[in-house]
Design an enzyme around this catalytic site. Structure first.
Site, PDB file in Angstrom:
ATOM      1  N   HIS A  86      -6.952  -8.556  -7.020  1.00  8.14           N
ATOM      2  CA  HIS A  86      -5.660  -8.268  -6.394  1.00  8.14           C
ATOM      3  C   HIS A  86      -5.176  -9.415  -5.514  1.00  8.14           C
ATOM      4  CE1 HIS A  86      -2.932  -5.624  -3.836  1.00  8.14           C
ATOM      5  NE2 HIS A  86      -2.564  -5.328  -5.067  1.00  8.14           N
ATOM      6  N   LYS A 145      -3.599 -13.055  -4.207  1.00 10.04           N
ATOM      7  CA  LYS A 145      -2.377 -13.803  -4.521  1.00 10.04           C
ATOM      8  C   LYS A 145      -2.437 -15.141  -3.805  1.00 10.04           C
ATOM      9  CE  LYS A 145      -0.917  -9.280  -4.777  1.00 10.04           C
ATOM     10  NZ  LYS A 145      -1.466  -8.070  -4.185  1.00 10.04           N
ATOM     11  N   ASP A 202      -2.877 -29.340  -4.856  1.00 10.62           N
ATOM     12  CA  ASP A 202      -3.576 -30.599  -4.597  1.00 10.62           C
ATOM     13  C   ASP A 202      -4.693 -30.457  -3.562  1.00 10.62           C
ATOM     14  OD1 ASP A 202      -2.070 -31.995  -6.439  1.00 10.62           O
ATOM     15  OD2 ASP A 202      -0.561 -32.609  -4.973  1.00 10.62           O
ATOM     16  N   HIS A 250       6.620  -4.152   0.727  1.00 13.18           N
ATOM     17  CA  HIS A 250       5.382  -4.417  -0.007  1.00 13.18           C
ATOM     18  C   HIS A 250       4.432  -5.296   0.801  1.00 13.18           C
ATOM     19  CE1 HIS A 250       2.914  -6.106  -3.393  1.00 13.18           C
ATOM     20  NE2 HIS A 250       3.020  -4.865  -3.826  1.00 13.18           N
ATOM     21  N   LYS A 291       1.754  -6.872   3.604  1.00 18.66           N
ATOM     22  CA  LYS A 291       0.461  -6.441   4.125  1.00 18.66           C
ATOM     23  C   LYS A 291       0.109  -7.367   5.293  1.00 18.66           C
ATOM     24  CE  LYS A 291       0.218  -6.263  -0.710  1.00 18.66           C
ATOM     25  NZ  LYS A 291       0.881  -5.027  -0.889  1.00 18.66           N
ATOM     26  N   ASP A 323      -2.696  -7.932  19.337  1.00 16.62           N
ATOM     27  CA  ASP A 323      -2.405  -8.923  20.373  1.00 16.62           C
ATOM     28  C   ASP A 323      -1.882 -10.193  19.691  1.00 16.62           C
ATOM     29  OD1 ASP A 323      -3.121  -7.059  22.254  1.00 16.62           O
ATOM     30  OD2 ASP A 323      -5.158  -7.820  22.503  1.00 16.62           O
TER      31      ASP A 323
END
Length: 374
Positions: free
Chosen positions: A116, A118, A123, A289, A291, A296
């Site tokens: 899952h 991403k 480079d 969508h 996350k 703090d």
């Protein structure tokens, strides 16, 4: 996958840019691909043919034609809608395309484990990571529907070396090919960063880290997640933080979501959280969508939703950042989104019609039962 049980270290001297929505981060990603000189490494869960993927394929093909090595790793389930013609176009251009855990008909249980993550690495010097997929849902110019609301981080500095190591381990697991060892890029700023990962029930680095930060928080615990089915220990930590006077807020999807049953299942937890003083906001304009967690001045942003499925089955990776400047930018984004949200109050929740209460109970009970089975 069991090779990611790595105790990632904190690195000083990093810099980041918070990119809000595909209208900002996709042009930046395409620009970085266009300027790549040696290597492009991509690992994405949700990949589907469409207007956005057409642009990305053009950029990857052009990079390969100028002798940049391109490795694209997609998930066998999340990437099932990447058309055969698009796959062949990539392969013909010299892009190395690999698929993690292709769907199997004989052993259904193996299909539950998904990659899952991403990330885009350029480079060995720059990383884009967050919650986006390579699909038109995130791309403002590709559909008539409002694009999904998403956050990405653009990173430079020593922590990029760890991201490349993480990709190289997954690439070896899937292909058997060992990539060259990662080099640690030079410092570029003052931010302190560490990778956090999840790789099945025995490696819960993201959840453990988040729970630790909740327990340490003195001022605020703010969280945005697309799917809110947290473990009992996280729910307890949130309630305890609110009861000791910490400002605890949750920004969750409202009526726009790709999984309506998860939206209703998440509401099962509202009452106890509201009783403890947690503030809950449901985002209204479109599907949120993102996350991201904020305790703090500690920020965690990446691929991992706070739900049982992500934490139990998926390979996940988040970027943790200890930095007041980035925290302030996350606060600014959260406050803007809060203004576009409906706050769920305890009084309003207790006055719901009886039918709504019964429906929430039934959906919550069924979802909890299914999560125990799987």
């Amino acid at each position: 996958m069991r090779l990611n049980r790595h105790q990632w270290s904190w690195h000083e001297g990093n810099c980041s840019e918070l990119l809000v929505d595909g209208a900002r981060y996709f042009p930046a990603m395409l620009g970085a691909i266009g300027s790549a000189r040696r290597e492009l490494l991509l690992e994405f869960y949700y990949v589907r043919s469409g207007a956005l993927m057409d642009r990305l394929i053009e950029a990857l093909v052009a990079a390969s034609e100028r002798e940049v090595r391109v490795c694209l790793l997609i998930d066998g389930f999340g990437g099932r809608e990447l058309a055969s013609a698009d796959r062949q176009r990539l392969i013909r251009a010299g892009v190395q395309l690999a698929v993690y855990n292709p769907i199997r008909l004989r052993n259904v249980s193996l299909n539950l484990a998904r990659d899952h993550r991403k990330l885009l690495l350029v480079d060995g010097e720059e990383v884009f990571t967050g919650g986006t997929g390579l699909t038109d849902e995130f791309y403002s110019g590709a559909t008539h529907q409002p694009p999904w609301h998403e956050l990405m981080l653009r990173l430079r500095g020593p922590v990029v070396g760890d991201w490349r190591t993480l990709f190289a381990r997954q690439w070896w697991w899937v292909t058997g090919e060992q990539l060259a060892a990662a080099k640690m890029p030079p410092p570029c700023g003052h931010q302190r960063m560490k990778i956090a990962t999840t790789a099945g029930p025995l490696h819960q680095g993201i959840k453990v880290s988040f729970r630790r930060q909740i327990n340490r928080a003195e001022q605020r615990v703010w969280m945005v997640t697309a799917y809110f089915l947290p473990s009992w220990s996280v729910r307890r930590a949130l309630r305890r933080a609110a009861r000791r006077g910490v400002d605890v807020r949750l920004l969750l999807p409202g009526p726009y979501t790709d999984h309506p049953w998860l939206y209703h299942a998440a509401r099962r937890y509202y009452h106890q959280l509201l009783l403890a003083g947690v503030r809950i906001f449901e985002y209204q304009p479109r599907f949120v969508h993102a996350k991201v967690s904020l305790c703090d001045d500690w920020v965690s942003l990446g691929s991992c939703n706070m739900d049982h499925w992500n934490l139990r089955w998926n390979l996940e990776a988040n970027q943790e950042v200890q930095d007041a400047d980035l925290a302030a930018k996350v606060v600014q984004t959260f406050v803007a989104d809060q203004a576009d949200s409906q706050e769920i109050t305890l009084a309003g929740w207790q006055q719901r019609p009886r039918g709504h209460r019964i429906f929430s109970f039934v959906v919550g009970y069924v979802s909890a039962l299914l999560l125990r089975l799987f």
